[in-house]
Design a protein around this motif. Structure first.
Motif, PDB file in Angstrom:
ATOM      1  N   THR A   1      11.153  16.807  72.097  1.00 21.31           N
ATOM      2  CA  THR A   1      11.103  17.148  73.516  1.00 21.31           C
ATOM      3  C   THR A   1      10.726  18.617  73.648  1.00 21.31           C
ATOM      4  O   THR A   1      11.217  19.463  72.893  1.00 21.31           O
ATOM      5  CB  THR A   1      12.474  16.904  74.181  1.00 21.31           C
ATOM      6  OG1 THR A   1      12.857  15.539  73.975  1.00 21.31           O
ATOM      7  CG2 THR A   1      12.426  17.185  75.673  1.00 21.31           C
TER       8      THR A   1
ATOM      9  N   SER B   1       8.143  14.836  77.204  1.00 22.47           N
ATOM     10  CA  SER B   1       8.779  13.931  76.238  1.00 22.47           C
ATOM     11  C   SER B   1       8.031  12.600  76.223  1.00 22.47           C
ATOM     12  O   SER B   1       6.959  12.462  76.815  1.00 22.47           O
ATOM     13  CB  SER B   1      10.253  13.712  76.608  1.00 22.47           C
ATOM     14  OG  SER B   1      10.357  13.108  77.887  1.00 22.47           O
TER      15      SER B   1
ATOM     16  N   TRP C   1      16.055  19.650  80.825  1.00 20.32           N
ATOM     17  CA  TRP C   1      16.087  18.619  79.787  1.00 20.32           C
ATOM     18  C   TRP C   1      17.494  18.087  79.553  1.00 20.32           C
ATOM     19  O   TRP C   1      17.668  17.081  78.873  1.00 20.32           O
ATOM     20  CB  TRP C   1      15.541  19.199  78.467  1.00 20.32           C
ATOM     21  CG  TRP C   1      16.359  20.352  77.943  1.00 20.32           C
ATOM     22  CD1 TRP C   1      16.197  21.669  78.251  1.00 20.32           C
ATOM     23  CD2 TRP C   1      17.486  20.284  77.061  1.00 20.32           C
ATOM     24  NE1 TRP C   1      17.149  22.438  77.610  1.00 20.32           N
ATOM     25  CE2 TRP C   1      17.950  21.609  76.867  1.00 20.32           C
ATOM     26  CE3 TRP C   1      18.135  19.246  76.395  1.00 20.32           C
ATOM     27  CZ2 TRP C   1      19.041  21.913  76.056  1.00 20.32           C
ATOM     28  CZ3 TRP C   1      19.229  19.549  75.589  1.00 20.32           C
ATOM     29  CH2 TRP C   1      19.664  20.856  75.427  1.00 20.32           C
TER      30      TRP C   1
END
Length: 602
Positions: free
Chosen positions: A515, A538, A560
């Motif tokens: 990610t 991602s 995130w």
């Protein structure tokens, strides 16, 4: 000329010469204090000037580039002609402007360059001329490095870095008489800004023990345990290298598997627990995780021989034992950040090799395991520089925190050095309070044996992914780490470049979710959902090269953190238990979080 418009020259003229002269005398007085603060520790034998090796390396590196261009008269003439052509273009443009004609500048700064935002850099012919000469010269020097042949890539990388540092240092924006904003500030205040600036300079040299410790934030108003690192918890164990903190639950039930966080020991763990609004630790606790965090010691000479392996055994593996004892769980989720992540990866490979399977998932935050693309920090790592650094560390038993901090600041000197030099010591303005920069200035020392191992085995020889690293008589391999991996990189990272983190993903033996967060090494990680800042990418497999991955990945707005929570939940099997008190009745708490180790100053 507009008769109603004030003469622009007047803004650069002192309006009270007597006050200006008085302030100049004060500047000289404060300058004497700054010199005394620098000389005092040298005279007492507490420190010695230590920049000789660095300067020698700069001269040696740049001489390789100079030798290439000067060894051939035709090449030397080409280089000189190119520079003079740039200067002549500036001169032609300036003459046109002086004649009242419209002329395009010979060169423009990068739109992101904040140094030349003042309108006078474009509207005033003198300052515009200085700006363009500077930009043409620096572009020319950068091109000479890039086009030089017959030099190895490491030398070229160092030369590019050193030229960039010299260019940043010599910018006309750094000096009073070549920066319109500084000249105006000095004239309008009759030099009072210089008095305040010189006073801060003397204070910062004294605070640094004879070395300039640039203040990047207001120093008052921050205190670890009072305004920072305030998430409630207890220190439940400690040894020579770390304290282990368990945080108090805020939910009635918690996830069955506890979480062990291994932060870097270069700087302190509370980057993950700044204010409550920014605290990743508090957010995890509120999400129902039982959170344990390693708080590393700020070592002195007594720990000179503590090795990377000691940090693995006493810092990480013993913490696994303690987490297991406090919770009764034999499966643990682990998080490693930066060098703490590198240590965690090595530990997991060692545990897999020795049949220890207590780690159930691992999350890496801005962590390198493969160092081929390690970025500008590799500038400081080659056999010759390492020998010099190791000799220096042997004298004290550790690497001083300010030396490591200075290296990190150099990676972004136009953001972390020169703006503060100008603002603090020329404008005489106290920087704004900023918790992240306070943490950044709260540096830590590093044990000599530990740091030498890290630089040699990872940065210099890249042995972890080359498959040649031996730990405790076991040759280890990341391919043996088959547990699920959440591997977070940050797009503008100068310490663990996103490409380097991506390449490291290939070496693990199991599922890897790579990610990419927006922003850099700190702000990209410490990005709470409530702020709704930045973005992350991602949902693409770790295949091809980094650029290919980025074109295939999906961009998501915001933090995130929720994505990580969902990934963790997918590997949690939905199991929850009654909330756990620190120590779990098996370990007696020693003191309140954040503990005493984190409060030790360098």
């Amino acid at each position: 000329m507009d008769q109603n418009r004030p003469d622009p020259i007047l803004q650069y003229i002192v309006n009270n010469p007597e006050a200006f002269a008085d302030n100049l005398a004060k500047v000289i007085e404060q300058g004497g204090k700054a010199i005394a603060a620098y000389l005092e520790p040298i005279e007492k034998g507490e420190t010695t000037p230590s920049y000789g090796d660095e300067i020698n390396d700069w001269v040696k590196t740049l001489s390789h580039v100079g030798q290439y261009w000067l060894s051939d008269p035709n090449r030397a003439m080409e280089a000189q002609t190119r520079l003079w052509a740039g200067y002549m273009s500036i001169w032609s443009s300036t003459l046109q402007k002086m004649a009242g004609e419209k002329a395009d500048p010979a060169i423009e700064p990068d739109p992101k360059d904040k140094r030349f935002k003042d309108p006078e850099w474009s509207e005033n012919q003198f300052f515009d001329f200085l700006k363009q000469v500077y930009l043409v010269t620096t572009r020319w020097a950068e091109d000479l490095v890039e086009e030089a042949e017959d030099i190895d890539e490491h030398t070229r990388h160092k030369a590019e870095f050193y030229v960039r540092q010299l260019a940043n240092a010599m910018s006309p924006s750094n000096f009073i008489f070549t920066n319109p904003e500084l000249l105006r500030a000095t004239a309008t205040s009759n030099g009072e800004n210089l008095v305040r600036g010189m006073k801060m300079l003397a204070e910062d040299i004294e605070r640094g023990g004879g070395k300039l410790r640039i203040r990047q934030t207001a120093l008052k108003g921050f205190e670890v345990g009072e305004t920072l690192a305030t998430t409630p918890g207890k220190v439940i164990a400690q040894n020579e290298v770390r304290q282990l903190i368990q945080y108090s639950p805020t939910t009635e039930t918690v996830k069955k598997k506890p979480v062990l966080v291994v932060p870097p020991w270069i700087n302190k763990f509370y980057i993950l627990d700044l204010t409550p609004e920014k605290s990743f630790i508090k957010w995890m606790v509120d999400e129902g995780y039982t959170v344990f965090v390693v708080s590393w010691v700020n070592p002195d000479a007594n720990l000179a021989e503590k090795t990377f392996e000691d940090y693995m055994r006493e810092g990480v593996i013993e913490s696994f034992d303690l987490v297991q004892k406090a919770t009764g769980e034999d499966k643990i989720d682990v998080i490693g950040y930066c060098v703490g992540g590198t240590l965690t990866a090595m530990t997991l490979a060692y545990m897999a090799e020795t049949g220890d399977h207590r780690a159930d998932t691992v999350t890496f935050l801005a962590t390198q395991v493969d160092f081929k693309h390690a970025g500008d920090l590799k500038v400081f790592v080659d056999p010759e520089q390492l020998l010099s650094l190791e000799a220096h560390m042997r004298e004290k038993g550790y690497l001083e925190g300010e030396r490591m901090a200075a290296a990190f600041n150099l990676l972004r000197s136009n953001d972390l050095i020169w703006p503060y030099v100008v603002n603090n010591y020329v404008k005489g303005q106290e920087p704004f309070p900023f918790d992240l920069l306070y943490w950044n200035s709260d540096s830590t020392r590093m044990p000599a044996a530990n740091h030498s191992f890290y630089l040699r085995n990872f940065y210099l020889e890249n042995r972890l992914t080359e498959g040649t690293l031996t730990v405790g008589n076991h040759r280890i391999s990341l391919g043996d780490v088959t547990i699920p991996v959440y591997n977070l990189a940050t797009r503008e990272d100068h310490i663990a470049p996103a490409r380097s983190v991506f390449e490291g993903s290939r070496f693990f033996g199991g599922e890897v979710r790579y990610t990419l967060a927006g922003s850099g090494h700190i702000a990209g990680v410490v990005n709470p959902p409530s702020k709704n800042k930045y973005q992350f990418w991602s949902d693409a497999p770790v295949e091809g090269d980094y650029d290919d991955w980025l074109t295939r990945a999906t961009e998501h707005a915001g933090s995130w953190w929720p994505d990580w929570r969902d990934w963790m939940q997918a590997h949690a099997k939905g199991e929850e238990v009654k909330a756990r008190k620190p120590g779990g009745g098996k370990l007696k708490p020693i003191e309140d979080a954040p503990g005493s180790y984190v409060k030790v100053k360098s």
